[in-house]
Design a protein around this motif. Structure first.
Motif, PDB file in Angstrom:
ATOM      1  N   ILE A 272       0.855  -1.179   0.000  1.00 13.83           N
ATOM      2  CA  ILE A 272       0.000   0.000   0.000  1.00 13.83           C
ATOM      3  C   ILE A 272       0.892   1.231   0.000  1.00 13.83           C
ATOM      4  O   ILE A 272       1.792   1.359   0.847  1.00 13.83           O
ATOM      5  CB  ILE A 272      -0.928   0.017   1.229  1.00 13.83           C
ATOM      6  N   ALA A 273       0.636   2.116  -0.921  1.00 11.99           N
ATOM      7  CA  ALA A 273       1.464   3.319  -1.039  1.00 11.99           C
ATOM      8  C   ALA A 273       1.269   4.236   0.163  1.00 11.99           C
ATOM      9  O   ALA A 273       0.225   4.209   0.829  1.00 11.99           O
ATOM     10  CB  ALA A 273       1.106   4.064  -2.328  1.00 11.99           C
ATOM     11  N   ASP A 274       2.277   5.051   0.428  1.00 14.39           N
ATOM     12  CA  ASP A 274       2.224   6.070   1.481  1.00 14.39           C
ATOM     13  C   ASP A 274       1.932   5.481   2.848  1.00 14.39           C
ATOM     14  O   ASP A 274       1.242   6.089   3.685  1.00 14.39           O
ATOM     15  CB  ASP A 274       1.167   7.138   1.151  1.00 14.39           C
ATOM     16  N   SER A 275       2.428   4.267   3.090  1.00  8.16           N
ATOM     17  CA  SER A 275       2.298   3.623   4.412  1.00  8.16           C
ATOM     18  C   SER A 275       0.847   3.512   4.859  1.00  8.16           C
ATOM     19  O   SER A 275       0.513   3.735   6.028  1.00  8.16           O
ATOM     20  CB  SER A 275       3.114   4.393   5.460  1.00  8.16           C
ATOM     21  N   GLY A 276      -0.045   3.187   3.918  1.00  6.33           N
ATOM     22  CA  GLY A 276      -1.441   2.984   4.282  1.00  6.33           C
ATOM     23  C   GLY A 276      -1.640   1.714   5.094  1.00  6.33           C
ATOM     24  O   GLY A 276      -0.714   0.909   5.269  1.00  6.33           O
ATOM     25  N   TYR A 277      -2.870   1.521   5.586  1.00  7.82           N
ATOM     26  CA  TYR A 277      -3.200   0.378   6.433  1.00  7.82           C
ATOM     27  C   TYR A 277      -4.243  -0.500   5.741  1.00  7.82           C
ATOM     28  O   TYR A 277      -5.042  -0.027   4.925  1.00  7.82           O
ATOM     29  CB  TYR A 277      -3.767   0.830   7.781  1.00  7.82           C
ATOM     30  N   SER A 278      -4.250  -1.769   6.122  1.00  5.63           N
ATOM     31  CA  SER A 278      -5.291  -2.702   5.709  1.00  5.63           C
ATOM     32  C   SER A 278      -5.625  -3.564   6.915  1.00  5.63           C
ATOM     33  O   SER A 278      -4.718  -4.140   7.528  1.00  5.63           O
ATOM     34  CB  SER A 278      -4.818  -3.557   4.533  1.00  5.63           C
ATOM     35  N   GLU A 279      -6.902  -3.667   7.249  1.00  5.39           N
ATOM     36  CA  GLU A 279      -7.260  -4.287   8.531  1.00  5.39           C
ATOM     37  C   GLU A 279      -8.610  -4.982   8.441  1.00  5.39           C
ATOM     38  O   GLU A 279      -9.480  -4.617   7.644  1.00  5.39           O
ATOM     39  CB  GLU A 279      -7.308  -3.224   9.633  1.00  5.39           C
ATOM     40  N   ILE A 280      -8.776  -5.992   9.287  1.00  5.60           N
ATOM     41  CA  ILE A 280     -10.080  -6.594   9.580  1.00  5.60           C
ATOM     42  C   ILE A 280     -10.210  -6.627  11.096  1.00  5.60           C
ATOM     43  O   ILE A 280      -9.406  -7.269  11.769  1.00  5.60           O
ATOM     44  CB  ILE A 280     -10.191  -8.023   9.018  1.00  5.60           C
ATOM     45  N   PHE A 281     -11.175  -5.892  11.604  1.00  2.00           N
ATOM     46  CA  PHE A 281     -11.336  -5.927  13.055  1.00  2.00           C
ATOM     47  C   PHE A 281     -12.783  -6.184  13.429  1.00  2.00           C
ATOM     48  O   PHE A 281     -13.719  -5.773  12.744  1.00  2.00           O
ATOM     49  CB  PHE A 281     -10.772  -4.658  13.697  1.00  2.00           C
ATOM     50  N   ALA A 282     -12.956  -6.928  14.505  1.00  2.00           N
ATOM     51  CA  ALA A 282     -14.270  -7.354  14.983  1.00  2.00           C
ATOM     52  C   ALA A 282     -14.751  -6.390  16.052  1.00  2.00           C
ATOM     53  O   ALA A 282     -14.177  -6.314  17.136  1.00  2.00           O
ATOM     54  CB  ALA A 282     -14.194  -8.772  15.539  1.00  2.00           C
ATOM     55  N   ALA A 283     -15.794  -5.652  15.718  1.00  2.00           N
ATOM     56  CA  ALA A 283     -16.378  -4.686  16.645  1.00  2.00           C
ATOM     57  C   ALA A 283     -17.869  -4.622  16.366  1.00  2.00           C
ATOM     58  O   ALA A 283     -18.383  -5.317  15.484  1.00  2.00           O
ATOM     59  CB  ALA A 283     -15.732  -3.307  16.474  1.00  2.00           C
ATOM     60  N   GLY A 284     -18.570  -3.799  17.101  1.00  2.00           N
ATOM     61  CA  GLY A 284     -19.972  -3.554  16.837  1.00  2.00           C
ATOM     62  C   GLY A 284     -20.168  -2.115  16.415  1.00  2.00           C
ATOM     63  O   GLY A 284     -19.302  -1.265  16.627  1.00  2.00           O
ATOM     64  N   SER A 285     -21.312  -1.833  15.811  1.00  2.00           N
ATOM     65  CA  SER A 285     -21.636  -0.462  15.453  1.00  2.00           C
ATOM     66  C   SER A 285     -21.979   0.321  16.714  1.00  2.00           C
ATOM     67  O   SER A 285     -22.904  -0.067  17.446  1.00  2.00           O
ATOM     68  CB  SER A 285     -22.829  -0.429  14.503  1.00  2.00           C
ATOM     69  N   PRO A 286     -21.255   1.382  17.018  1.00  2.00           N
ATOM     70  CA  PRO A 286     -21.576   2.142  18.238  1.00  2.00           C
ATOM     71  C   PRO A 286     -23.037   2.584  18.289  1.00  2.00           C
ATOM     72  O   PRO A 286     -23.676   2.503  19.343  1.00  2.00           O
ATOM     73  CB  PRO A 286     -20.627   3.346  18.156  1.00  2.00           C
ATOM     74  N   LEU A 287     -23.573   3.031  17.175  1.00  2.00           N
ATOM     75  CA  LEU A 287     -24.964   3.492  17.157  1.00  2.00           C
ATOM     76  C   LEU A 287     -25.914   2.362  17.519  1.00  2.00           C
ATOM     77  O   LEU A 287     -26.799   2.521  18.377  1.00  2.00           O
ATOM     78  CB  LEU A 287     -25.308   4.044  15.766  1.00  2.00           C
ATOM     79  N   VAL A 288     -25.744   1.212  16.903  1.00  2.00           N
ATOM     80  CA  VAL A 288     -26.675   0.102  17.108  1.00  2.00           C
ATOM     81  C   VAL A 288     -26.493  -0.524  18.482  1.00  2.00           C
ATOM     82  O   VAL A 288     -27.465  -0.744  19.214  1.00  2.00           O
ATOM     83  CB  VAL A 288     -26.493  -0.952  16.005  1.00  2.00           C
ATOM     84  N   TRP A 289     -25.266  -0.796  18.854  1.00  2.00           N
ATOM     85  CA  TRP A 289     -25.050  -1.489  20.126  1.00  2.00           C
ATOM     86  C   TRP A 289     -25.428  -0.622  21.310  1.00  2.00           C
ATOM     87  O   TRP A 289     -26.076  -1.099  22.249  1.00  2.00           O
ATOM     88  CB  TRP A 289     -23.594  -1.953  20.226  1.00  2.00           C
ATOM     89  N   TRP A 290     -25.030   0.629  21.308  1.00  2.00           N
ATOM     90  CA  TRP A 290     -25.343   1.482  22.450  1.00  2.00           C
ATOM     91  C   TRP A 290     -26.848   1.760  22.547  1.00  2.00           C
ATOM     92  O   TRP A 290     -27.414   1.752  23.636  1.00  2.00           O
ATOM     93  CB  TRP A 290     -24.552   2.788  22.372  1.00  2.00           C
TER      94      TRP A 290
END
Length: 529
Positions: free
Chosen positions: A351-369
């Motif tokens: 990835i150019a310019d030191s970009g990131y690529s990720e998969i993270f397990a979380a919930g939607s703040p709007l829905v969960w809260w």
């Protein structure tokens, strides 16, 4: 006892399945499946716990070290059914990232379908069913778990199916109640006779049988599925006793035991146990099924020894993990789990310019809260009405059984517990939100509020999609999505025991190691990094 407690609503008032339901279910299912299968093979490498489950599933299927990269089943602390299901995808597509993840896509999509059917039955509303299923389709955690070869997605699939079949069984119970209820007065004007609920034989409750089958499959995928089966058994008992409390005959509990105990024991206890044991077929090929208890020779003895090992492993687990989090914090999104991360030149392709690529397990703040408020609203409505045929009891029981046990100190203080353990409770959180949404009223303001909420939910999913689906993103854009959840300071290092996985000559070994570093300790604050 109030009238609402005593008399279920007439079955005739329930809306029949409509063309709108067909379109809504079809569209939501298509979208849920499409977004889950898109880019599912990316990354092409093993990520997080796939190193256990994908390889073990391959071993179940092929038992070939040259393909599966192991020469023995490496992680025997969970039942085998979910691994068998993962193996189906490997059989179809081969031992690659698509092959070992495709069955999770299928399971996640089917869970959305099941939730629509359940919500439609409970809420008696096409809109309510669409809200519940739509929220689950775009839930962050459910989306991610539907795209990784882990066991957890199969638990809500079978668990929600068990709840759905249980609700169908309740409808059959209410129909029997209606048939057993006499008119208010006889033709001669005399008082009506006592209300009598017709009995049933062992094979007269097919939905109860299916609930037991689905509950067994949930347990056979992962032991946490037992929470669903426990909920099914308890709700069945409560509903059967409550119906007998309303028929004006003495001894409701004694009559329940005489009339229903056999079907509950057979279909919700014994039969699920037999099916659970059957999932271990082929797991001890060198043992004899006809030798009973000698663990060295007996299939059954080996099975018992295996379960002793599993129980001791989970009871004595003390290892810490940098992504673990206390159960009370899951719904608050204190510590998501990063399944995959790379930056710049370490990514493939870079990835150019030191970009990131990720998969993270979380919930939607709007829905969960907001689901916390919806669950409180549902509880208030249940305390107000307590209807036998109402949706509130099912929603609350489902959430309580799949989440609250984790708050017990034996679980809450255990090491290596993660936010994705909340996954079985997420459908009930969506159900509570849908229930609240359709009860806001039919005013223009209520419709606008629901519409804005749905739009914000979709917008938030689109905003976080790069972090959920391994889409390359620049660091500045990644920082915007982490927002204020960057309090990642760790506690002082101390001697801790953790588990490491070592692969040597295609053999993977899991062992404990002791360290004085803080590397395995979770952060103290809200940390999404």
């Amino acid at each position: 006892m109030t009238e609402t407690e005593a008399t279920p609503p007439p079955l005739a008032t329930r809306l029949s399945w409509t063309r709108a339901d067909q379109w809504a279910l079809g569209i939501i299912t298509f979208i849920a499946g499409a977004i889950r299968i898109m880019r599912v093979a990316n990354p092409g490498d093993i990520m997080f716990d796939e190193t256990y489950y994908a390889k073990d599933a391959c071993w179940y299927l092929l038992a070939d070290p040259s393909v599966c990269e192991i020469d023995v089943e490496q992680y025997q602390v969970h039942p085998p059914l979910a691994k068998w299901l993962i193996a189906i995808g490997i059989r179809i597509f081969g031992f690659d990232s698509l092959g070992w993840r495709i069955m999770s896509v299928v399971a996640g999509t089917l869970t959305v379908v099941i939730l629509y059917l359940l919500a439609r039955k409970l809420l008696n509303s096409t809109l309510g069913a669409s809200l519940a299923a739509g929220l689950l389709a775009f839930d962050f955690l459910h989306f991610v778990q539907s795209r990784i070869a882990m066991l957890d997605i199969f638990v809500p699939l079978f668990g929600m199916a068990a709840i759905l079949f249980l609700v169908y069984d309740r409808e059959q119970l209410l129909a029997r109640f209606a048939r057993g209820t006499p008119p208010e007065r006889t033709e001669d004007g005399d008082p009506p006779p006592e209300r009598v609920i017709p009995g049933n034989g062992l094979l007269d409750r097919p939905w109860r049988i299916w609930a037991g089958i689905a509950g067994s499959a949930a347990v056979a995928s992962k032991w946490t599925g037992g929470l669903f089966l426990a909920a099914v058994i308890l709700l069945t008992i409560i509903w059967e006793v409550r119906v007998r409390l309303t028929d004006d005959r003495p001894g409701p509990i004694v009559r329940f035991l005489k009339e229903e105990s056999l079907t509950i024991i057979v279909w919700l206890m014994v039969f699920p146990l037999i099916l659970y044991i059957a999932t271990y077929a082929g797991r001890f090929p060198d043992k004899s099924f006809f030798v009973m208890w000698n663990a060295e020779e007996s299939w059954m003895g080996a099975l018992i020894d295996q379960h002793k090992y599993m129980f001791d492993f989970h009871r004595g687990l003390e290892a810490s993990h940098t992504y673990q989090s206390p159960p009370w914090s899951w719904i608050l999104l204190k510590r998501p789990v990063s399944y995959w991360f790379c930056s710049g030149s370490s990514c493939s392709p870079p990835i150019a310019d030191s970009g990131y690529s990720e998969i993270f397990a979380a919930g939607s703040p709007l829905v969960w809260w907001s689901s916390v408020l919806a669950l409180v609203f549902t509880a208030w409505r249940w305390l107000t009405h307590r209807r036998l045929s109402g949706p509130e009891g099912v929603i609350l029981a489902g959430f309580i059984f799949t989440y609250v046990p984790w708050l017990h100190p034996d679980f809450a203080d255990r090491g290596a517990v993660f936010i994705f353990y909340l996954l079985p409770a997420v459908p009930f959180m969506c159900l509570a939100l849908a229930y609240a949404g359709i009860n806001l009223g039919r005013s223009l303001a209520a419709k606008i509020a629901v519409s804005l909420y749905c739009a914000m939910t979709l917008g938030l999913f689109a905003f976080y999609y790069p972090l959920l689906a391994n889409v390359p993103i620049q660091q500045s854009d990644w920082n915007k999505r982490i927002w204020v959840f960057n309090n990642c300071d760790k506690p002082p290092g101390e001697e801790v025991t953790t588990q490491i996985t070592e692969t040597t000559r295609r053999k993977t070994v899991v062992k404990d190691t002791t360290t004085l570093s803080d590397a395995t300790l979770p952060p103290k604050g809200w940390c999404w990094i």
